[in-house]
Motif scaffolding. Structure first.
Motif, PDB file in Angstrom:
ATOM      1  N   THR A 185     -11.985  -9.786 -11.949  1.00 44.41           N
ATOM      2  CA  THR A 185     -11.635 -10.554 -10.771  1.00 44.41           C
ATOM      3  C   THR A 185     -11.461  -9.618  -9.586  1.00 44.41           C
ATOM      4  OG1 THR A 185      -9.938 -11.951  -9.769  1.00 44.41           O
ATOM      5  CG2 THR A 185      -9.207 -10.416 -11.453  1.00 44.41           C
ATOM      6  N   ALA A 186     -11.707 -10.120  -8.384  1.00 41.83           N
ATOM      7  CA  ALA A 186     -11.524  -9.316  -7.174  1.00 41.83           C
ATOM      8  C   ALA A 186     -10.072  -9.291  -6.727  1.00 41.83           C
ATOM      9  CB  ALA A 186     -12.397  -9.887  -6.049  1.00 41.83           C
ATOM     10  N   GLU A 187      -9.198  -9.927  -7.460  1.00 40.60           N
ATOM     11  CA  GLU A 187      -7.791 -10.029  -7.057  1.00 40.60           C
ATOM     12  C   GLU A 187      -7.107  -8.661  -7.077  1.00 40.60           C
ATOM     13  OE1 GLU A 187      -3.671 -12.191  -8.626  1.00 40.60           O
ATOM     14  OE2 GLU A 187      -5.625 -12.776  -9.444  1.00 40.60           O
ATOM     15  N   VAL A 188      -6.342  -8.392  -6.021  1.00 39.67           N
ATOM     16  CA  VAL A 188      -5.512  -7.183  -5.961  1.00 39.67           C
ATOM     17  C   VAL A 188      -4.121  -7.588  -5.522  1.00 39.67           C
ATOM     18  CG1 VAL A 188      -7.431  -5.606  -5.492  1.00 39.67           C
ATOM     19  CG2 VAL A 188      -6.223  -6.667  -3.596  1.00 39.67           C
ATOM     20  N   SER A 189      -3.140  -6.805  -5.946  1.00 38.56           N
ATOM     21  CA  SER A 189      -1.753  -7.139  -5.630  1.00 38.56           C
ATOM     22  C   SER A 189      -1.385  -6.695  -4.221  1.00 38.56           C
ATOM     23  CB  SER A 189      -0.824  -6.451  -6.631  1.00 38.56           C
ATOM     24  OG  SER A 189      -0.857  -5.037  -6.440  1.00 38.56           O
ATOM     25  N   PRO A 190      -0.446  -7.387  -3.577  1.00 32.64           N
ATOM     26  CA  PRO A 190       0.026  -6.943  -2.257  1.00 32.64           C
ATOM     27  C   PRO A 190       0.554  -5.513  -2.282  1.00 32.64           C
ATOM     28  CG  PRO A 190       0.790  -9.171  -2.718  1.00 32.64           C
ATOM     29  CD  PRO A 190       0.180  -8.655  -3.986  1.00 32.64           C
ATOM     30  N   ASP A 191       1.262  -5.151  -3.356  1.00 27.56           N
ATOM     31  CA  ASP A 191       1.796  -3.790  -3.459  1.00 27.56           C
ATOM     32  C   ASP A 191       0.670  -2.765  -3.545  1.00 27.56           C
ATOM     33  OD1 ASP A 191       3.961  -1.831  -3.905  1.00 27.56           O
ATOM     34  OD2 ASP A 191       3.082  -1.670  -5.910  1.00 27.56           O
ATOM     35  N   GLY A 192      -0.372  -3.071  -4.332  1.00 30.06           N
ATOM     36  CA  GLY A 192      -1.510  -2.174  -4.434  1.00 30.06           C
ATOM     37  C   GLY A 192      -2.234  -2.017  -3.109  1.00 30.06           C
ATOM     38  N   MET A 193      -2.383  -3.129  -2.370  1.00 24.73           N
ATOM     39  CA  MET A 193      -3.043  -3.069  -1.071  1.00 24.73           C
ATOM     40  C   MET A 193      -2.242  -2.225  -0.090  1.00 24.73           C
ATOM     41  SD  MET A 193      -6.036  -4.283  -0.654  1.00 24.73           S
ATOM     42  CE  MET A 193      -5.976  -4.195   1.127  1.00 24.73           C
ATOM     43  N   ASP A 194      -0.919  -2.432  -0.084  1.00 29.09           N
ATOM     44  CA  ASP A 194      -0.081  -1.650   0.837  1.00 29.09           C
ATOM     45  C   ASP A 194      -0.189  -0.161   0.530  1.00 29.09           C
ATOM     46  OD1 ASP A 194       0.746  -3.956   2.081  1.00 29.09           O
ATOM     47  OD2 ASP A 194       2.668  -4.082   1.008  1.00 29.09           O
ATOM     48  N   ALA A 195      -0.154   0.170  -0.758  1.00 36.00           N
ATOM     49  CA  ALA A 195      -0.236   1.584  -1.143  1.00 36.00           C
ATOM     50  C   ALA A 195      -1.599   2.167  -0.777  1.00 36.00           C
ATOM     51  CB  ALA A 195       0.015   1.732  -2.645  1.00 36.00           C
ATOM     52  N   ALA A 196      -2.673   1.404  -1.002  1.00 34.06           N
ATOM     53  CA  ALA A 196      -4.014   1.890  -0.685  1.00 34.06           C
ATOM     54  C   ALA A 196      -4.190   2.093   0.812  1.00 34.06           C
ATOM     55  CB  ALA A 196      -5.064   0.926  -1.227  1.00 34.06           C
ATOM     56  N   ARG A 197      -3.755   1.115   1.598  1.00 34.57           N
ATOM     57  CA  ARG A 197      -3.881   1.248   3.053  1.00 34.57           C
ATOM     58  C   ARG A 197      -3.075   2.425   3.574  1.00 34.57           C
ATOM     59  NH1 ARG A 197      -3.462  -5.184   3.771  1.00 34.57           N
ATOM     60  NH2 ARG A 197      -5.697  -5.663   3.976  1.00 34.57           N
ATOM     61  N   SER A 198      -1.897   2.626   2.980  1.00 33.42           N
ATOM     62  CA  SER A 198      -1.079   3.764   3.397  1.00 33.42           C
ATOM     63  C   SER A 198      -1.780   5.079   3.067  1.00 33.42           C
ATOM     64  CB  SER A 198       0.283   3.703   2.705  1.00 33.42           C
ATOM     65  OG  SER A 198       1.051   4.846   3.005  1.00 33.42           O
ATOM     66  N   ALA A 199      -2.360   5.164   1.865  1.00 36.61           N
ATOM     67  CA  ALA A 199      -3.036   6.402   1.458  1.00 36.61           C
ATOM     68  C   ALA A 199      -4.257   6.671   2.323  1.00 36.61           C
ATOM     69  CB  ALA A 199      -3.430   6.326  -0.013  1.00 36.61           C
ATOM     70  N   LEU A 200      -5.060   5.638   2.561  1.00 39.47           N
ATOM     71  CA  LEU A 200      -6.278   5.826   3.345  1.00 39.47           C
ATOM     72  C   LEU A 200      -5.986   5.980   4.829  1.00 39.47           C
ATOM     73  CD1 LEU A 200      -8.680   3.280   1.611  1.00 39.47           C
ATOM     74  CD2 LEU A 200      -8.588   5.759   1.331  1.00 39.47           C
ATOM     75  N   GLY A 201      -4.844   5.469   5.257  1.00 38.77           N
ATOM     76  CA  GLY A 201      -4.482   5.593   6.666  1.00 38.77           C
ATOM     77  C   GLY A 201      -3.740   6.872   6.994  1.00 38.77           C
ATOM     78  N   ARG A 202      -3.453   7.658   5.967  1.00 35.77           N
ATOM     79  CA  ARG A 202      -2.717   8.902   6.200  1.00 35.77           C
ATOM     80  C   ARG A 202      -3.672   9.925   6.808  1.00 35.77           C
ATOM     81  NH1 ARG A 202      -1.084   9.595   1.316  1.00 35.77           N
ATOM     82  NH2 ARG A 202       0.746   8.280   1.610  1.00 35.77           N
ATOM     83  N   PRO A 203      -3.441  10.302   8.053  1.00 38.50           N
ATOM     84  CA  PRO A 203      -4.387  11.201   8.725  1.00 38.50           C
ATOM     85  C   PRO A 203      -4.040  12.671   8.497  1.00 38.50           C
ATOM     86  CG  PRO A 203      -2.740  10.468  10.288  1.00 38.50           C
ATOM     87  CD  PRO A 203      -2.378   9.832   8.966  1.00 38.50           C
ATOM     88  N   ALA A 226      -7.670  18.351  11.804  1.00 39.44           N
ATOM     89  CA  ALA A 226      -8.602  17.281  12.145  1.00 39.44           C
ATOM     90  C   ALA A 226      -7.984  15.965  11.696  1.00 39.44           C
ATOM     91  CB  ALA A 226      -9.945  17.488  11.454  1.00 39.44           C
ATOM     92  N   LEU A 227      -8.387  14.890  12.366  1.00 37.58           N
ATOM     93  CA  LEU A 227      -7.905  13.575  11.969  1.00 37.58           C
ATOM     94  C   LEU A 227      -8.414  13.217  10.578  1.00 37.58           C
ATOM     95  CD1 LEU A 227      -6.596  10.835  12.433  1.00 37.58           C
ATOM     96  CD2 LEU A 227      -8.546  10.196  13.866  1.00 37.58           C
ATOM     97  N   GLY A 228      -9.676  13.512  10.269  1.00 32.81           N
ATOM     98  CA  GLY A 228     -10.222  13.201   8.948  1.00 32.81           C
ATOM     99  C   GLY A 228     -11.579  13.829   8.739  1.00 32.81           C
ATOM    100  N   ARG A 229     -12.100  13.660   7.535  1.00 29.15           N
ATOM    101  CA  ARG A 229     -13.454  14.130   7.202  1.00 29.15           C
ATOM    102  C   ARG A 229     -14.423  12.958   7.311  1.00 29.15           C
ATOM    103  NH1 ARG A 229     -10.274  15.821   2.844  1.00 29.15           N
ATOM    104  NH2 ARG A 229      -9.897  18.067   2.705  1.00 29.15           N
ATOM    105  N   LEU A 230     -15.627  13.241   7.756  1.00 30.66           N
ATOM    106  CA  LEU A 230     -16.630  12.183   7.813  1.00 30.66           C
ATOM    107  C   LEU A 230     -17.010  11.693   6.419  1.00 30.66           C
ATOM    108  CD1 LEU A 230     -19.059  13.329  10.649  1.00 30.66           C
ATOM    109  CD2 LEU A 230     -17.111  11.776  10.776  1.00 30.66           C
ATOM    110  N   SER A 231     -16.769  12.501   5.397  1.00 28.80           N
ATOM    111  CA  SER A 231     -17.088  12.112   4.029  1.00 28.80           C
ATOM    112  C   SER A 231     -15.940  11.400   3.328  1.00 28.80           C
ATOM    113  CB  SER A 231     -17.494  13.346   3.211  1.00 28.80           C
ATOM    114  OG  SER A 231     -16.478  14.326   3.255  1.00 28.80           O
ATOM    115  N   ASP A 232     -14.796  11.234   4.027  1.00 28.46           N
ATOM    116  CA  ASP A 232     -13.677  10.498   3.442  1.00 28.46           C
ATOM    117  C   ASP A 232     -14.017   9.024   3.309  1.00 28.46           C
ATOM    118  OD1 ASP A 232     -12.139  12.748   3.368  1.00 28.46           O
ATOM    119  OD2 ASP A 232     -10.972  12.295   5.156  1.00 28.46           O
ATOM    120  N   ILE A 233     -13.336   8.341   2.376  1.00 28.33           N
ATOM    121  CA  ILE A 233     -13.457   6.891   2.313  1.00 28.33           C
ATOM    122  C   ILE A 233     -12.364   6.225   3.128  1.00 28.33           C
ATOM    123  CG2 ILE A 233     -14.636   6.868   0.099  1.00 28.33           C
ATOM    124  CD1 ILE A 233     -11.982   6.212  -1.236  1.00 28.33           C
ATOM    125  N   GLY A 234     -11.411   7.027   3.643  1.00 26.75           N
ATOM    126  CA  GLY A 234     -10.365   6.492   4.504  1.00 26.75           C
ATOM    127  C   GLY A 234     -10.756   6.618   5.961  1.00 26.75           C
TER     128      GLY A 234
END
Length: 724
Positions: free
Chosen positions: A496-514, A550-558
């Motif tokens: 299923t494509a379902e993800v938990s709110p907690d998982g989404m928050d953690a993922a966004r935080s990790a990928l948004g960490r510059p 640097a803010l990020g790498r061009l090869s990052d997924i974040g």
């Protein structure tokens, strides 16, 4: 003879697999290959699915040939992981195996002495050794003269029609031609379509004493279905959803497995995130130290980790029979490469999950790797001219200073030219042979079209509604391909494509960490004096930039996914967004409080920057100037000025090829205007040097040197993105 040989072969197999009951027997297709090698002394190409038992063929053949007085088996194998597995497996069958590769330099002399003394039954050699001058000229002829069986593993690498062409493999043609009459040869692969199969068979058979009467090698090709694999595709909205899905569902996947990523940066990001979420995982890439690779492999074999998060460095050769799953976080560019990687799973278990999670960044990464194809003719001719004009060997660093190619691409090109007979690698570097050489435009164009077709096939695989295993088998020209009954198209979706709110928050935080560290250049490139630029050795400490950010790498997924559109070909030059400014401010805050930062309170910490200097951009002036202005505004410091270009013949064309060429083009083309020099003299502190992108790092190095010579007390580079 045949019955007796078969009995002996089955006995070796039982030792190999540790069978105490005496019931283990070779399958008929395995026996056919062994008989061709041992009884008929043939040259054979075996194209069989991963897990079919190709290694059993050459282990059993080795034992039988050695018992009959033949010399040692030589296996040319592409990856260290395979070599380590093979040596352990050979020992179980009583076969004395050794290896010569880049990870055991200190053992080479001893191994070669053992081979000469007849104490080695099987020698594994990496393809790169075949073009090492000493090995090629001194060791290889002796090996060719005494070899009892030559095995070419992952033989699709021989063919530049294949998905993983490696020039070093082409050196095998020389060894094949020098083998004594009657020396059997076995080539094996699981990933060869009809065209690659024909090409490899032709190279094996031409001139071979074990070839058939028509000059061709024996081809043994089987069906490529993998009954244990259940293939699925799950398309999720973005990188955060994919990471969150992994965090929520990784524990549900059977056993331990592999999570493949397309870049090293993504492997590091995913590993860090999953560890934060409590999963025992380890990163594995081309940048991983050999000792760490060994440790990661051992941990996966022993199920001490849930997964290795790996690049294609783990694509061939790793053998764990009970691997329970393979997940791809990003789509490979070739269905043949994809089939090979998923084949790591389910070798010794009845069921293994294979899941593709495609991403928006996949195609940008495909385009980058496609840009590393064989260089255009002018660059090849330039290389040949430089070598022809020299009366001595030219080292790779010295050649790099004269040719606008990155070192890895230059080295690959030289290997192709070596195979074609135009150049030769010798002690001290490369020389021209003086032989005529033609640029095969049609062939290179055909290969490029083939790559494009493979990419389209992967799009079709991800979006298709038909059987996924049948699709992959047809891409490999498996005429027996039919619906598998197991994949998500045949049997229905299992995820299923379902993800938990907690998982989404953690993922966004990790990928948004510059924030990514930018290492300063500390040494001048080799060969600059030959270009008329008297720079060599270490850059004086007083002329070096400090470590930057640097803010990020061009090869990052974040952040890479958000930065990449700014630097895409044809993208408009626009001001920096508020989101990016806020993220850069976070980078600066973390930098200030971190080790050695100006707000860390440590003795000897870097002083707080007192102003901003920008680098005049030829391609994105609006982006760079807006970034500098916003950082100055937030940091309540002045914009002191900018590094300006001087007028000259090279203006507008600064190559992004290699360090020497980049520095040559930059040298003497940048300046510190008088107004900026006056500001630096009064600043009494370090400055932030702001640019958009760091690739080779030489723009920042040259600009920092100028600023420090003009009176700056320190230079702290700050950029939006790095290429790496």
């Amino acid at each position: 003879m045949s019955d007796s040989l078969r009995t002996d072969a089955d006995a070796v197999l039982r030792r190999l697999v540790g069978d105490q009951s005496g019931s283990a027997r070779l399958r008929e297709d395995q026996w056919r290959a062994i008989e061709a090698l041992v009884a008929d002394r043939r040259r054979a190409l075996v194209v069989q699915r991963t897990g079919w038992g190709k290694s059993a063929v050459y282990f059993v053949a080795t034992a039988l040939l050695r018992e009959r007085g033949s010399g040692p088996t030589v296996i040319v194998s592409p990856l260290l992981a395979l070599m380590r597995n093979q040596i352990e497996a050979a020992g179980r069958a009583g076969i004395r195996a050794r290896t010569i590769n880049s990870a055991n330099l200190e053992e080479w002399d001893q191994v070669q002495a053992e081979v000469a003394a007849g104490q080695v039954d099987l020698l594994l050699v990496s393809p790169e050794r075949l073009n090492n001058p000493d090995f090629r000229d001194e060791v290889l002829p002796r090996l060719a003269a005494t070899t009892g069986l030559l095995v070419v593993d992952e033989a699709h690498c021989i063919s530049d029609w294949g998905h993983d062409f490696r020039p070093d493999y082409r050196r095998l043609r020389t060894m094949l031609a020098e083998l004594p009459s009657g020396t059997p040869v076995l080539a094996t692969t699981a990933t060869a379509n009809a065209r690659v199969t024909a090409d490899v068979a032709e190279q094996l058979g031409t001139g071979g004493q074990g070839a058939a009467a028509d000059g061709t090698a024996l081809i043994l090709r089987g069906e490529l279905d993998r009954e244990s694999l259940a293939l699925s595709v799950l398309t999720l909205p973005d990188a955060a959803h994919r990471l969150a899905w992994l965090a929520d569902h990784l524990g549900e996947l059977p056993g331990s497995g592999i999570i493949y990523t397309l870049t090293v940066a993504a492997a590091d990001e995913v590993t860090a995130f999953l560890r934060q979420r409590g999963y025992p995982v380890a990163a594995y890439s081309g940048r991983t130290e050999d000792a760490d690779r060994r440790g990661a492999e051992a941990d996966l074999m022993a199920n001490r980790v849930k997964a290795l998060v790996a690049t294609s460095a783990l694509g061939m050769g790793f053998d764990k029979p009970d691997l329970g799953f393979v997940v791809h976080l990003g789509s490979p560019s070739s269905p043949i490469a994809y089939y090979q990687q998923v084949g790591r799973a389910g070798r010794g278990v009845d069921h293994a999950e294979v899941l593709l999670l495609p991403g928006r960044e996949d195609e940008a990464i495909w385009r980058y790797f496609a840009s590393l194809a064989f260089p255009e003719e002018t660059l090849v001719r330039r290389t040949l001219e430089v070598l022809a004009a020299s009366d001595r060997p030219v080292s790779l660093p010295a050649l790099e200073a004269r040719v606008e190619l990155r070192r890895s691409r230059l080295e690959t090109m030289l290997k192709v030219l070596d195979v074609d007979g135009a150049v030769r690698r010798v002690r001290g570097g490369w020389t021209s042979t003086g032989q005529p050489w033609n640029y095969d435009t049609d062939r290179y164009a055909w290969v490029a079209r083939q790559r494009a077709a493979e990419q389209q096939a992967m799009r079709d695989y991800a979006s298709g509604t038909g059987c996924r295993m049948e699709f992959l088998r047809r891409q490999l020209d498996d005429e027996a391909a039919k619906p598998c009954g197991r994949c998500d198209s045949c049997a229905g979706a299992r995820f299923t494509a379902e993800v938990s709110p907690d998982g989404m928050d953690a993922a966004r935080s990790a990928l948004g960490r510059p924030g990514v560290e930018v290492e300063p250049r500390r040494m001048w490139p080799t060969g600059m004096p030959a270009l008329g630029i008297e720079l060599k050795g270490r850059i004086p400490a007083g002329e070096q930039a400090s470590g930057g950010r640097a803010l990020g790498r061009l090869s990052d997924i974040g952040w890479g996914n958000r930065l990449r559109p700014l630097f895409a070909e044809g993208a408009p030059d626009v001001p920096v967004t508020g989101e990016m400014v806020d993220a850069v401010v976070r980078v600066l805050a973390d930098w200030a409080k971190g080790p050695g930062g100006w707000a860390s309170g440590e003795a000897g910490a870097t002083a707080r920057p007192v102003g901003v200097v920008t680098v005049a951009s030829r391609t994105r002036p609006v982006l760079v100037e807006s970034l500098g202005a916003r950082i100055a505004e937030v940091g309540r410091m002045p914009v002191l000025g900018r590094i300006e270009p001087l007028e000259g013949p090279d203006q507008g064309r600064i190559p992004r090829s290699n360090s020497a060429q980049r520095l040559r083009a930059l040298h003497g083309t940048l300046s510190v205007p008088a107004g900026l020099a006056a500001e630096l003299g009064q600043a009494r502190g370090p400055v932030l040097l702001v640019d958009d992108l760091v690739d080779t790092g030489w723009t920042l190095a040259v600009a920092a040197r100028l600023l420090l010579r003009a009176g700056a007390t320190g230079v702290l580079p700050l950029v939006l993105a790095t290429e790496g």
